[in-house]
Scaffold this motif. Structure first.
Motif, PDB file in Angstrom:
ATOM      1  N   GLY A  78       0.805  -1.373   0.351  1.00 42.58           N
ATOM      2  CA  GLY A  78      -0.017   0.542   0.154  1.00 42.58           C
ATOM      3  C   GLY A  78       0.611   1.457   0.024  1.00 42.58           C
ATOM      4  N   PRO A  79       0.288   2.805   0.264  1.00 41.75           N
ATOM      5  CA  PRO A  79       0.747   3.488   0.211  1.00 41.75           C
ATOM      6  C   PRO A  79       2.122   3.809   0.989  1.00 41.75           C
ATOM      7  N   GLY A  80       3.026   4.647   1.128  1.00 48.02           N
ATOM      8  CA  GLY A  80       3.958   4.599   1.941  1.00 48.02           C
ATOM      9  C   GLY A  80       5.034   2.665   2.156  1.00 48.02           C
ATOM     10  N   GLY A  81       4.029   1.594   1.061  1.00 48.81           N
ATOM     11  CA  GLY A  81       4.883   0.574   1.576  1.00 48.81           C
ATOM     12  C   GLY A  81       6.075   0.125   1.215  1.00 48.81           C
ATOM     13  N   GLY A  82       7.109  -1.027   1.533  1.00 48.47           N
ATOM     14  CA  GLY A  82       8.099  -1.120   0.489  1.00 48.47           C
ATOM     15  C   GLY A  82       8.451  -1.894   1.626  1.00 48.47           C
ATOM     16  N   ILE A  83       9.741  -2.236   1.112  1.00 48.37           N
ATOM     17  CA  ILE A  83      10.446  -2.970   2.317  1.00 48.37           C
ATOM     18  C   ILE A  83      11.273  -2.501   3.067  1.00 48.37           C
ATOM     19  N   PHE A  84      11.700  -3.020   4.203  1.00 44.95           N
ATOM     20  CA  PHE A  84      12.174  -2.498   5.600  1.00 44.95           C
ATOM     21  C   PHE A  84      12.917  -3.290   6.525  1.00 44.95           C
ATOM     22  N   VAL A  85      13.750  -2.427   6.954  1.00 47.27           N
ATOM     23  CA  VAL A  85      14.786  -2.987   7.800  1.00 47.27           C
ATOM     24  C   VAL A  85      13.812  -3.946   9.740  1.00 47.27           C
ATOM     25  N   ASN A  86      13.698  -4.958   9.610  1.00 49.52           N
ATOM     26  CA  ASN A  86      13.414  -5.150  10.987  1.00 49.52           C
ATOM     27  C   ASN A  86      13.564  -5.641  12.162  1.00 49.52           C
ATOM     28  N   ARG A  87      12.870  -5.139  13.394  1.00 49.46           N
ATOM     29  CA  ARG A  87      13.508  -4.799  14.371  1.00 49.46           C
ATOM     30  C   ARG A  87      13.231  -6.087  15.415  1.00 49.46           C
ATOM     31  N   PRO A  88      13.784  -7.761  15.031  1.00 49.06           N
ATOM     32  CA  PRO A  88      13.555  -8.732  15.798  1.00 49.06           C
ATOM     33  C   PRO A  88      13.182  -8.642  16.700  1.00 49.06           C
ATOM     34  N   SER A  89      12.422  -9.437  17.122  1.00 52.60           N
ATOM     35  CA  SER A  89      11.899 -10.237  18.602  1.00 52.60           C
ATOM     36  C   SER A  89      12.470 -11.132  19.246  1.00 52.60           C
ATOM     37  N   PHE A  90      12.875 -11.326  20.227  1.00 51.59           N
ATOM     38  CA  PHE A  90      13.372 -12.243  20.940  1.00 51.59           C
ATOM     39  C   PHE A  90      12.844 -13.564  20.438  1.00 51.59           C
ATOM     40  N   GLU A  91      11.900 -13.473  20.337  1.00 51.24           N
ATOM     41  CA  GLU A  91      10.739 -14.852  19.801  1.00 51.24           C
ATOM     42  C   GLU A  91      11.808 -15.226  18.640  1.00 51.24           C
ATOM     43  N   ALA A 171      15.544 -21.829  33.895  1.00 45.97           N
ATOM     44  CA  ALA A 171      16.431 -20.820  33.667  1.00 45.97           C
ATOM     45  C   ALA A 171      15.653 -18.964  33.046  1.00 45.97           C
ATOM     46  N   GLN A 172      14.153 -18.902  32.858  1.00 40.14           N
ATOM     47  CA  GLN A 172      13.299 -17.981  33.963  1.00 40.14           C
ATOM     48  C   GLN A 172      13.274 -17.373  34.600  1.00 40.14           C
ATOM     49  N   ALA A 173      13.575 -18.318  36.090  1.00 43.60           N
ATOM     50  CA  ALA A 173      13.599 -17.677  37.408  1.00 43.60           C
ATOM     51  C   ALA A 173      15.236 -17.588  36.980  1.00 43.60           C
ATOM     52  N   THR A 174      16.072 -17.444  37.031  1.00 41.82           N
ATOM     53  CA  THR A 174      17.188 -16.553  37.365  1.00 41.82           C
ATOM     54  C   THR A 174      16.921 -15.249  37.107  1.00 41.82           C
ATOM     55  N   GLY A 175      16.067 -14.569  36.410  1.00 41.25           N
ATOM     56  CA  GLY A 175      15.920 -13.236  36.583  1.00 41.25           C
ATOM     57  C   GLY A 175      16.905 -12.802  35.059  1.00 41.25           C
ATOM     58  N   ASN A 176      17.783 -13.361  35.117  1.00 44.80           N
ATOM     59  CA  ASN A 176      19.109 -12.964  33.720  1.00 44.80           C
ATOM     60  C   ASN A 176      17.918 -12.807  32.248  1.00 44.80           C
ATOM     61  N   GLY A 177      18.175 -11.845  31.742  1.00 43.32           N
ATOM     62  CA  GLY A 177      17.480 -11.896  29.760  1.00 43.32           C
ATOM     63  C   GLY A 177      18.252 -13.175  29.452  1.00 43.32           C
ATOM     64  N   VAL A 178      20.262 -13.250  29.754  1.00 41.65           N
ATOM     65  CA  VAL A 178      20.643 -13.645  29.263  1.00 41.65           C
ATOM     66  C   VAL A 178      20.545 -15.288  29.271  1.00 41.65           C
ATOM     67  N   TYR A 179      20.299 -15.088  30.704  1.00 39.34           N
ATOM     68  CA  TYR A 179      20.317 -16.936  30.190  1.00 39.34           C
ATOM     69  C   TYR A 179      19.166 -17.401  29.946  1.00 39.34           C
ATOM     70  N   SER A 180      18.055 -16.650  30.604  1.00 39.05           N
ATOM     71  CA  SER A 180      16.287 -16.630  29.753  1.00 39.05           C
ATOM     72  C   SER A 180      16.312 -17.053  28.487  1.00 39.05           C
ATOM     73  N   PHE A 181      17.140 -16.201  27.792  1.00 40.80           N
ATOM     74  CA  PHE A 181      17.235 -16.038  25.723  1.00 40.80           C
ATOM     75  C   PHE A 181      17.599 -17.633  25.795  1.00 40.80           C
ATOM     76  N   PHE A 182      18.918 -17.497  25.825  1.00 44.24           N
ATOM     77  CA  PHE A 182      20.135 -18.656  25.450  1.00 44.24           C
ATOM     78  C   PHE A 182      18.932 -20.461  26.058  1.00 44.24           C
ATOM     79  N   LEU A 183      19.498 -20.061  26.837  1.00 45.21           N
ATOM     80  CA  LEU A 183      19.134 -21.100  27.632  1.00 45.21           C
ATOM     81  C   LEU A 183      17.888 -22.125  27.134  1.00 45.21           C
ATOM     82  N   GLN A 184      16.552 -20.880  27.070  1.00 47.79           N
ATOM     83  CA  GLN A 184      15.245 -21.432  26.581  1.00 47.79           C
ATOM     84  C   GLN A 184      15.566 -21.801  25.820  1.00 47.79           C
ATOM     85  N   GLY A 185      16.618 -21.701  24.324  1.00 49.38           N
ATOM     86  CA  GLY A 185      16.086 -22.017  22.851  1.00 49.38           C
ATOM     87  C   GLY A 185      17.176 -23.629  22.921  1.00 49.38           C
ATOM     88  N   LEU A 186      18.189 -23.232  23.598  1.00 52.33           N
ATOM     89  CA  LEU A 186      18.871 -24.098  23.987  1.00 52.33           C
ATOM     90  C   LEU A 186      18.451 -25.137  24.166  1.00 52.33           C
TER      91      LEU A 186
END
Length: 255
Positions: A78-91, A171-186
């Motif tokens: 649509g108007p103002g459309g195109g291809i844009f750089v995205n901001r990936p979510s954590f998920e 991992a979530q219970a650590t309250g540490n975003g890095v641990y939660s992000f990597f370990l939940q996926g791994l």
């Protein structure tokens, strides 16, 4: 992308277009990661990119598909459309990481011993922080998954899924975003293959017992008790991994 240059490789042969497509995608990806292309910035049109790189529009489209699959760009109509750089979510970022790890795991890049060592070292840190920082919601999540594991009627697949979620909750219970992000996926990648190999050798109720002791230690903020239970769990799994690998080598020798 003012420094983008036409690629030297000609678009000939079956392999050449694929290589060029990858090079273009990598070039744009690098421009995003190094900040030359900003979040929400509009990319040039397909025609302009094709001219800039000296390739056909279909080749550009394939390169853009690669970037879209990595959640690095998005399309808007649509108007103002195109291809844009995205901001990936954590998920989305986690999905990318999990996909790569799954591929490496399926290729046999990680042994059961490798997995056991990783889980021991990283898991022990999770236990330490979880004892200090866990919330009531964290305890409820751990209890919910443990209750499922203690149901003797569930399948090995369901037990494995609950096992993964228990350690993800830890991992979530650590309250540490890095641990939660990597370990939940791994953990989603590393635990299931290992579990489905050792299910012939492990005692599910014994594992539940270790998990119950870990949960009690986290609940009572007894770091020593929680860590001892986790170390014993990992020691037990290491033994079962070794038994499973010996059994698999014997089966391979007979085939």
């Amino acid at each position: 992308m003012s420094d983008a240059r036409p690629l030297q490789q000609a678009e000939t042969g079956a392999e050449a277009p694929r290589n060029i497509t990858r090079q273009i995608a990598d070039n744009i990806r690098d421009s995003i990661l190094n900040g030359e292309l900003k979040i929400d910035e509009r990319l040039s049109t397909e025609d302009d990119l094709a001219e800039r790189y000296g390739v056909s529009v279909p080749t550009i489209r394939e390169a853009l598909k690669r970037l879209a699959a990595q959640h690095l760009i998005r399309s808007k109509r649509g108007p103002g459309g195109g291809i844009f750089v995205n901001r990936p979510s954590f998920e989305q970022a986690r999905e990318n990481m999990v996909g790569i790890m799954m591929m490496l795991s399926s290729l046999g890049s990680f042994s059961l011993i490798d997995i056991a060592e990783f889980r021991h070292d990283m898991g022990l840190m999770c236990v330490t922080y979880a004892v200090q920082r866990r919330t009531d919601d964290d305890l409820a999540a751990l209890e919910r998954e443990l209750a499922l594991q203690e149901d003797a009627t569930i399948s090995d697949v369901d037990f494995c899924a609950a096992d993964v979620r228990f350690h993800q909750a830890l991992a979530q219970a650590t309250g540490n975003g890095v641990y939660s992000f990597f370990l939940q996926g791994l953990l989603e990648v590393l635990i299931p293959p290992a579990n489905m190999v050792v299910f012939k050798f492990r005692d599910r109720m014994l594992i539940c017992g270790f998990h119950r002791r870990i949960l009690l230690g986290v609940y009572s903020r007894n770091q020593r008790a929680a860590e001892e239970a986790f170390i014993e769990l990992m020691g037990y799994l290491r033994t079962k991994y070794a038994e499973a690998q010996d059994w698999r080598r014997t089966m391979d020798a007979k085939s």
